[in-house]
Design a protein around this motif. Structure first.
Motif, PDB file in Angstrom:
ATOM      1  N   THR B  66     -72.951 -54.069   7.198  1.00 20.66           N
ATOM      2  CA  THR B  66     -72.887 -54.028   8.666  1.00 20.66           C
ATOM      3  C   THR B  66     -74.250 -53.716   9.294  1.00 20.66           C
ATOM      4  O   THR B  66     -74.347 -53.581  10.512  1.00 20.66           O
ATOM      5  CB  THR B  66     -71.859 -52.966   9.137  1.00 20.66           C
ATOM      6  N   ALA B 112     -77.417 -46.280  14.206  1.00 15.70           N
ATOM      7  CA  ALA B 112     -76.692 -47.027  15.245  1.00 15.70           C
ATOM      8  C   ALA B 112     -77.501 -48.249  15.672  1.00 15.70           C
ATOM      9  O   ALA B 112     -76.940 -49.322  15.913  1.00 15.70           O
ATOM     10  CB  ALA B 112     -76.405 -46.129  16.445  1.00 15.70           C
ATOM     11  N   HIS B 115     -76.831 -51.091  13.299  1.00 13.70           N
ATOM     12  CA  HIS B 115     -75.529 -51.720  13.551  1.00 13.70           C
ATOM     13  C   HIS B 115     -75.614 -52.667  14.753  1.00 13.70           C
ATOM     14  O   HIS B 115     -75.111 -53.788  14.706  1.00 13.70           O
ATOM     15  CB  HIS B 115     -74.468 -50.648  13.834  1.00 13.70           C
ATOM     16  N   LEU B 116     -76.234 -52.206  15.829  1.00 16.42           N
ATOM     17  CA  LEU B 116     -76.274 -53.018  17.052  1.00 16.42           C
ATOM     18  C   LEU B 116     -77.152 -54.256  16.864  1.00 16.42           C
ATOM     19  O   LEU B 116     -76.835 -55.342  17.362  1.00 16.42           O
ATOM     20  CB  LEU B 116     -76.759 -52.173  18.235  1.00 16.42           C
ATOM     21  N   SER B 118     -77.597 -55.868  14.019  1.00 13.04           N
ATOM     22  CA  SER B 118     -76.807 -56.796  13.193  1.00 13.04           C
ATOM     23  C   SER B 118     -75.750 -57.502  14.019  1.00 13.04           C
ATOM     24  O   SER B 118     -75.483 -58.691  13.847  1.00 13.04           O
ATOM     25  CB  SER B 118     -76.098 -56.037  12.070  1.00 13.04           C
TER      26      SER B 118
ATOM     27  N   ASN C  73     -68.318 -55.783  12.456  1.00  6.24           N
ATOM     28  CA  ASN C  73     -69.083 -54.538  12.378  1.00  6.24           C
ATOM     29  C   ASN C  73     -68.198 -53.434  11.827  1.00  6.24           C
ATOM     30  O   ASN C  73     -67.070 -53.695  11.414  1.00  6.24           O
ATOM     31  CB  ASN C  73     -69.722 -54.144  13.719  1.00  6.24           C
ATOM     32  N   LEU C  79     -69.025 -45.325  16.825  1.00  4.16           N
ATOM     33  CA  LEU C  79     -69.775 -46.579  16.929  1.00  4.16           C
ATOM     34  C   LEU C  79     -69.123 -47.539  17.928  1.00  4.16           C
ATOM     35  O   LEU C  79     -69.819 -48.256  18.663  1.00  4.16           O
ATOM     36  CB  LEU C  79     -69.900 -47.234  15.546  1.00  4.16           C
TER      37      LEU C  79
END
Lengths: 162, 162, 162
Positions: B66, B112, B115-116, B118, C73, C79
């Motif tokens: 992720t 974080a 993640h964002l 991706s 995700n 998140l």
């Protein structure tokens, strides 16, 4: 918080199709006429899928370029204007990029912004085929975004299924 | 406004392939060596597709993570620098995120931002196969973006077709 | 610079599956309950794929809308909050858009921001199927992003393979 995990419906309506698998492909050329323009590919893709004879499966629509993207959205003149304006603002053309700097790059198109915009939008789209047609929602169109034109662009379309 | 709807060509050149459908898959491991790095997967994917024996169809390239994305763009050193720089600027690592806050999250990687990033780039790519090879434009490479390394990453590649 | 081109492993472990090709599809409805909310579709997709009987191949998950996206995700409460907050900040709802201006548009939802957010996230997802299950990494969930709810949304899921 409304965010939640969803379960499948207990008795979903499931359809199954079997038959001989085939792959059918074509190329289309798009002569673009501005640095940043949008083109609606939906009719071209629908016509191809109908002529392919494939009843159930999928179709891939691929830009063979790195500064020309493909995505889904509504084809409405006001919204097209907003999308073009948003894409122009998302990544500045005038910022410094090594790709545009002769000290670092032999590319004389100064199109780093076009590469980065394509990166964010994607160059390939995969759609379902059902009942011998492309599955698109009522308001969905398949849109080609020229981000460094004018040029002749090549789009490869391949349908796969039964 | 140049934006326009396109029609399919009247007599397009359409190719059809039939034969036995097969699914061929493999896993590749990538040991990344920085928090944010790019890796060119094109050769690995091409080699796999050629060895799969599939002549026409498609190949999927999936990051099983992720915080690690996959996309298409040009593999040029200056542009790689610009892409890395853009990805670092797109989403700030130092902003406040609940995912990085022990009061809200048990994740101690404080990733974080990874993640964002991706999320915006995507973790799966689907490519066409024709003439026993991956269909990529002259300037297109398949690129893996490590966004929270260094780590060992697992990429699953699956070719499907005839 | 760590960025590098990767070669395929010399003796990769390759698996091949053959058999009758089938296409199996269903629709799911999601009643959303906020303007911007996330929903975890993973269980619904897994249940469908297991019931489809397809052992190897792929599954497509398609939103039939232009203001409702699908992506992968991690499904973690902290998140999810960050993703919703990021999506709200990425594109301002209150900026001027022609799509929201009665002088240019007959759309009374004032949802140009929802269209642009969907554009950036994508409306289709393609996943691998192996061993009769969806291939997802340990931390990967398939997430539906409602960006202009509350509404009833239609998601079409189609599994293809052997």
């Amino acid at each position: 918080m409304a965010s939640a995990s969803l379960k499948a419906p207990e008795h979903p309506n499931i359809e199954t199709t079997t038959g001989e698998y085939r792959v059918v492909s074509t190329m289309i050329k798009v002569q673009t006429d501005g640095r940043e323009e949008l083109y609606n590919l939906s009719n071209a893709i629908r016509d191809f899928v109908r002529s392919s004879g494939i009843r159930a499966g999928m179709v891939m629509v691929s830009s063979l370029h790195t500064t020309c993207a493909i995505f889904i959205n509504e084809w409405q003149e006001a919204l097209i204007h907003d999308v073009k304006s948003y894409l122009s603002n998302l990544i500045s053309k005038s910022d410094y990029y090594r790709h545009n700097d002769p000290a670092w790059s032999d590319c004389d198109r100064h199109n780093a912004d076009s590469h980065l915009r394509s990166l964010m939008l994607g160059m390939n789209l995969t759609l379902q085929i059902a009942d011998s047609d492309v599955v698109l929602g009522e308001w969905q169109s398949v849109i080609l975004a020229e981000l460094d034109g004018p040029r002749e662009r090549t789009i490869r379309i391949q349908a796969m299924g039964i």
